[in-house]
Design a protein around this motif. Structure first.
Motif, PDB file in Angstrom:
ATOM      1  N   GLY A 177      94.102-101.674 110.045  1.00  0.00           N
ATOM      2  CA  GLY A 177      94.702-100.336 110.059  1.00  0.00           C
ATOM      3  C   GLY A 177      95.135 -99.861 108.683  1.00  0.00           C
ATOM      4  N   PHE A 178      95.636-100.767 107.859  1.00  0.00           N
ATOM      5  CA  PHE A 178      96.115-100.356 106.543  1.00  0.00           C
ATOM      6  C   PHE A 178      94.969 -99.816 105.681  1.00  0.00           C
ATOM      7  N   GLY A 179      93.795-100.440 105.791  1.00  0.00           N
ATOM      8  CA  GLY A 179      92.635 -99.992 105.013  1.00  0.00           C
ATOM      9  C   GLY A 179      92.200 -98.594 105.427  1.00  0.00           C
ATOM     10  N   VAL A 180      92.181 -98.346 106.731  1.00  0.00           N
ATOM     11  CA  VAL A 180      91.793 -97.019 107.234  1.00  0.00           C
ATOM     12  C   VAL A 180      92.783 -95.975 106.716  1.00  0.00           C
ATOM     13  N   PHE A 181      94.078 -96.291 106.845  1.00  0.00           N
ATOM     14  CA  PHE A 181      95.127 -95.389 106.335  1.00  0.00           C
ATOM     15  C   PHE A 181      94.916 -95.092 104.848  1.00  0.00           C
ATOM     16  N   SER A 182      94.638 -96.145 104.069  1.00  0.00           N
ATOM     17  CA  SER A 182      94.527 -95.982 102.614  1.00  0.00           C
ATOM     18  C   SER A 182      93.314 -95.144 102.225  1.00  0.00           C
ATOM     19  N   MET A 183      92.199 -95.331 102.951  1.00  0.00           N
ATOM     20  CA  MET A 183      90.999 -94.541 102.654  1.00  0.00           C
ATOM     21  C   MET A 183      91.293 -93.047 102.847  1.00  0.00           C
ATOM     22  N   VAL A 184      92.212 -92.742 103.779  1.00  0.00           N
ATOM     23  CA  VAL A 184      92.571 -91.348 104.045  1.00  0.00           C
ATOM     24  C   VAL A 184      93.660 -90.873 103.083  1.00  0.00           C
ATOM     25  N   ALA A 185      94.667 -91.738 102.834  1.00  0.00           N
ATOM     26  CA  ALA A 185      95.887 -91.289 102.153  1.00  0.00           C
ATOM     27  C   ALA A 185      95.812 -91.349 100.625  1.00  0.00           C
ATOM     28  N   GLY A 186      94.967 -92.232 100.070  1.00  0.00           N
ATOM     29  CA  GLY A 186      94.874 -92.316  98.611  1.00  0.00           C
ATOM     30  C   GLY A 186      95.835 -93.314  97.996  1.00  0.00           C
ATOM     31  N   PRO A 187      95.737 -93.484  96.658  1.00  0.00           N
ATOM     32  CA  PRO A 187      96.412 -94.609  95.993  1.00  0.00           C
ATOM     33  C   PRO A 187      97.936 -94.592  96.007  1.00  0.00           C
ATOM     34  N   SER A 188      98.556 -93.437  95.821  1.00  0.00           N
ATOM     35  CA  SER A 188     100.017 -93.467  95.699  1.00  0.00           C
ATOM     36  C   SER A 188     100.671 -93.800  97.044  1.00  0.00           C
ATOM     37  N   GLU A 189     100.174 -93.192  98.107  1.00  0.00           N
ATOM     38  CA  GLU A 189     100.738 -93.507  99.427  1.00  0.00           C
ATOM     39  C   GLU A 189     100.385 -94.928  99.853  1.00  0.00           C
ATOM     40  N   MET A 190      99.224 -95.399  99.412  1.00  0.00           N
ATOM     41  CA  MET A 190      98.817 -96.773  99.734  1.00  0.00           C
ATOM     42  C   MET A 190      99.825 -97.772  99.160  1.00  0.00           C
ATOM     43  N   GLU A 191     100.205 -97.535  97.910  1.00  0.00           N
ATOM     44  CA  GLU A 191     101.123 -98.463  97.247  1.00  0.00           C
ATOM     45  C   GLU A 191     102.486 -98.474  97.948  1.00  0.00           C
ATOM     46  N   LYS A 192     102.967 -97.276  98.272  1.00  0.00           N
ATOM     47  CA  LYS A 192     104.275 -97.154  98.926  1.00  0.00           C
ATOM     48  C   LYS A 192     104.264 -97.855 100.295  1.00  0.00           C
ATOM     49  N   MET A 193     103.210 -97.579 101.060  1.00  0.00           N
ATOM     50  CA  MET A 193     103.132 -98.151 102.409  1.00  0.00           C
ATOM     51  C   MET A 193     102.972 -99.678 102.351  1.00  0.00           C
ATOM     52  N   ALA A 194     102.239-100.174 101.352  1.00  0.00           N
ATOM     53  CA  ALA A 194     102.050-101.624 101.222  1.00  0.00           C
ATOM     54  C   ALA A 194     103.388-102.322 101.008  1.00  0.00           C
ATOM     55  N   SER A 195     104.258-101.710 100.199  1.00  0.00           N
ATOM     56  CA  SER A 195     105.590-102.293  99.961  1.00  0.00           C
ATOM     57  C   SER A 195     106.389-102.321 101.250  1.00  0.00           C
ATOM     58  N   GLU A 196     106.299-101.230 102.011  1.00  0.00           N
ATOM     59  CA  GLU A 196     107.070-101.163 103.263  1.00  0.00           C
ATOM     60  C   GLU A 196     106.582-102.202 104.283  1.00  0.00           C
ATOM     61  N   LEU A 197     105.254-102.385 104.336  1.00  0.00           N
ATOM     62  CA  LEU A 197     104.699-103.301 105.343  1.00  0.00           C
ATOM     63  C   LEU A 197     104.603-104.742 104.850  1.00  0.00           C
ATOM     64  N   GLY A 198     104.696-104.926 103.540  1.00  0.00           N
ATOM     65  CA  GLY A 198     104.576-106.275 102.969  1.00  0.00           C
ATOM     66  C   GLY A 198     103.145-106.805 102.991  1.00  0.00           C
ATOM     67  N   VAL A 199     102.179-105.902 102.839  1.00  0.00           N
ATOM     68  CA  VAL A 199     100.782-106.348 102.826  1.00  0.00           C
ATOM     69  C   VAL A 199     100.263-106.399 101.387  1.00  0.00           C
ATOM     70  N   ALA A 200      99.197-107.169 101.197  1.00  0.00           N
ATOM     71  CA  ALA A 200      98.545-107.248  99.881  1.00  0.00           C
ATOM     72  C   ALA A 200      97.245-106.461  99.963  1.00  0.00           C
ATOM     73  N   TYR A 201      96.927-105.725  98.888  1.00  0.00           N
ATOM     74  CA  TYR A 201      95.669-104.968  98.929  1.00  0.00           C
ATOM     75  C   TYR A 201      94.858-105.136  97.643  1.00  0.00           C
ATOM     76  N   TYR A 202      93.561-104.968  97.808  1.00  0.00           N
ATOM     77  CA  TYR A 202      92.599-104.990  96.696  1.00  0.00           C
ATOM     78  C   TYR A 202      91.649-103.833  96.964  1.00  0.00           C
ATOM     79  N   ALA A 203      91.746-102.794  96.139  1.00  0.00           N
ATOM     80  CA  ALA A 203      90.943-101.594  96.394  1.00  0.00           C
ATOM     81  C   ALA A 203      89.981-101.340  95.244  1.00  0.00           C
ATOM     82  N   VAL A 204      88.845-100.759  95.577  1.00  0.00           N
ATOM     83  CA  VAL A 204      87.880-100.320  94.555  1.00  0.00           C
ATOM     84  C   VAL A 204      87.823 -98.806  94.669  1.00  0.00           C
ATOM     85  N   ASN A 205      88.230 -98.111  93.586  1.00  0.00           N
ATOM     86  CA  ASN A 205      88.225 -96.650  93.689  1.00  0.00           C
ATOM     87  C   ASN A 205      86.828 -96.091  93.424  1.00  0.00           C
TER      88      ASN A 205
END
Lengths: 338, 143
Positions: free
Chosen positions: A292-320
């Motif tokens: 779910g986090f990946g789907v959210f990030s593909m829609v929301a973009g980098p800044s919201e991805m970073e914020k949400m990752a901190s809230e959820l405690g997930v690790a991400y590796y993205a290719v822009n």
């Protein structure tokens, strides 16, 4: 002389015997049974080792459950549970525990992300033709068609009352954003119920969940597919002792029209895909977030991805879209460099 | 009074040759066990169709193989020593069209752990007994 020969014989037998015993009785690494397949419209791999029972039998049992999940979660099979819910004309429908769990988690994540992740984009999918493997049917809909479909999108139209669900305003659910992680979790539960100390991994459509560490104490190395490479070409690796890793991307179900790439993850506000990332890979202890986090990030973009990752405690590796790597601090825990 | 008894050889249990023989015996046995455990088998490709083994192909020569479901042609596989690839794949559900050819785009596979997958055709090809293994145990890709 006779006594000497007897002693030599005893000594030889003792040494050879101890070598044999050490070879056969020493604790050897567990032998993994691995099975590949194509299930739920995607490829599946399960690798499993156990000291309780037969690993092959357990893996076969896991594979036998896919038919059940197909008949629950596939929104495009007439008669599946989700198909029936999507065509229930706003009536309350009693649903199975599996479907209820994934709907609840999806709606909860939709609330957290303020609708950036939204499982009610179901009507947009066939509009683009991405509900089928027939690549010739993948096409760019007209703006009017998209506008009409968007009138039937919105997670607030999903009501849940105990084990019943009601879909208002003609919305259709598509639970692909969390289904694979959930099925990973169910299969892992089966493996651990058989043997809590068992080891292995399940990979359902590229969402990999860990049953137990490799050989009991080593990490599993999971490659991340290069979004612009072939399916065996990895761009990076993670090491996992437990938890889940999943990837969302723009490189399997897509069309290119006038040089622009359109893919199967839609922004629920516009009905089109966004062009922030080629892929987002997530490591999480929660199965549903690995997808779910990946789907959210593909829609929301980098800044919201970073914020949400901190809230959820997930690790991400993205290719822009420029091919640059973006990863958070949490990722370092899992990064593997061969 | 000393007894004058000769103790030079009567208490020596192993002669030099006994020891050499013993060492050879143990080494030979160890090598035999090691060979049985770790000797690589010849590389081959396993082709699964609908989850069942369709064919096991030895990767020892240049050749072409076709995969059918009943009478329906699905895929052509090409082999060379140590490697296999898909050169063409149809789509059995929509035979008038080609798929997006992910299986063909995969190219040659030669390492243990690599796969060729055609989701529409429900075909999986993987190697066994290859000399090299992939760095990874599994791959995450877009869902």
């Amino acid at each position: 002389m006779k006594k000497r020969n007897i002693i030599i014989s005893i000594f030889t037998v003792a040494i050879v015997g101890s070598v044999v015993a050490s070879v056969f009785l020493a604790k050897t690494p567990p032998k993994y049974y691995t099975r590949y397949g194509v299930e739920l419209g995607t490829d599946v791999e399960i690798s499993y080792a156990t000291e309780k029972g037969n690993a092959k039998e357990i893996v076969d049992k896991m594979f036998n459950t896919f038919q059940k999940y197909d008949l629950i979660f596939d929104p495009w099979i007439a008669g599946s549970e989700l198909y029936n819910l999507n065509h229930s004309d706003g009536k309350w429908v009693k649903v199975s525990p599996d479907l209820l769990y994934v709907i609840k988690e999806s709606i909860n994540f939709a609330r957290i992300t303020n609708g950036k992740f939204d499982p009610t984009i179901g009507r947009l999918v066939p509009l683009w033709g991405f509900n089928t493997d027939n690549t010739k049917s993948w096409h760019l809909p007209t703006p009017q068609e998209i506008q009409t479909a968007l009138e039937h999108v919105g997670y607030k139209n999903v009501e849940i009352k105990e084990d019943e669900v009601r879909l208002l305003n003609g919305v259709w659910l598509d639970l692909n954003g969390m289904m694979e992680g959930y099925i990973d979790q169910m299969l892992i539960n089966m493996a651990r119920q058989n043997d809590p100390k068992s080891s292995g991994f399940v990979d359902v459509g590229g969402t990999v969940g860990i049953i137990g560490p490799k050989y009991g104490n080593q990490p599993w190395i999971i490659g991340i597919q290069n979004p612009r490479g072939n399916p065996n070409n990895s761009i990076a690796y993670v090491k996992l002792y437990s938890g889940y890793v999943g990837t969302s991307g723009d490189y399997e179900r897509y069309i290119i029209v006038n040089g622009k790439r359109y893919y199967h993850i839609f922004d629920p506000k516009t009905g089109y895909s966004n062009d922030y990332f080629e892929s987002v890979t997530t490591v999480s202890t929660e199965s549903v977030f690995s997808d779910g986090f990946g789907v959210f990030s593909m829609v929301a973009g980098p800044s919201e991805m970073e914020k949400m990752a901190s809230e959820l405690g997930v690790a991400y590796y993205a290719v822009n879209e420029e091919g640059q790597i973006i990863k958070n601090e949490e990722w370092q825990k899992y990064e593997y460099k061969p | 009074m000393k007894s004058g008894k000769n103790t030079n050889t009567s208490h020596k249990i192993f002669s030099k040759w006994d020891l050499i023989l013993l060492i050879f015996l143990i080494l030979g046995f160890g090598l035999w066990i090691g060979f049985r455990q770790f000797a690589p088998s010849a590389a081959k490709a396993v082709v699964l169709l609908d989850g069942k083994v369709y064919e096991v192909i030895p990767l020892d020569k240049n050749a072409y193989y076709k995969v059918y479901r009943g009478d329906t042609y699905l895929m052509t596989l090409e082999t060379k020593p140590g490697a296999i690839r898909a050169t063409y794949s149809t789509n059995w559900i929509f035979p008038q069209t080609e798929t997006n050819q992910v299986s063909v785009a995969t190219g040659w596979i030669s390492k243990e752990g690599e796969t060729i997958i055609s989701v529409p055709n429900k075909i999986v090809v993987y190697t066994e007994g290859a000399k090299e293994r992939t760095t990874y145990d599994a791959m995450t890709f877009q869902n």
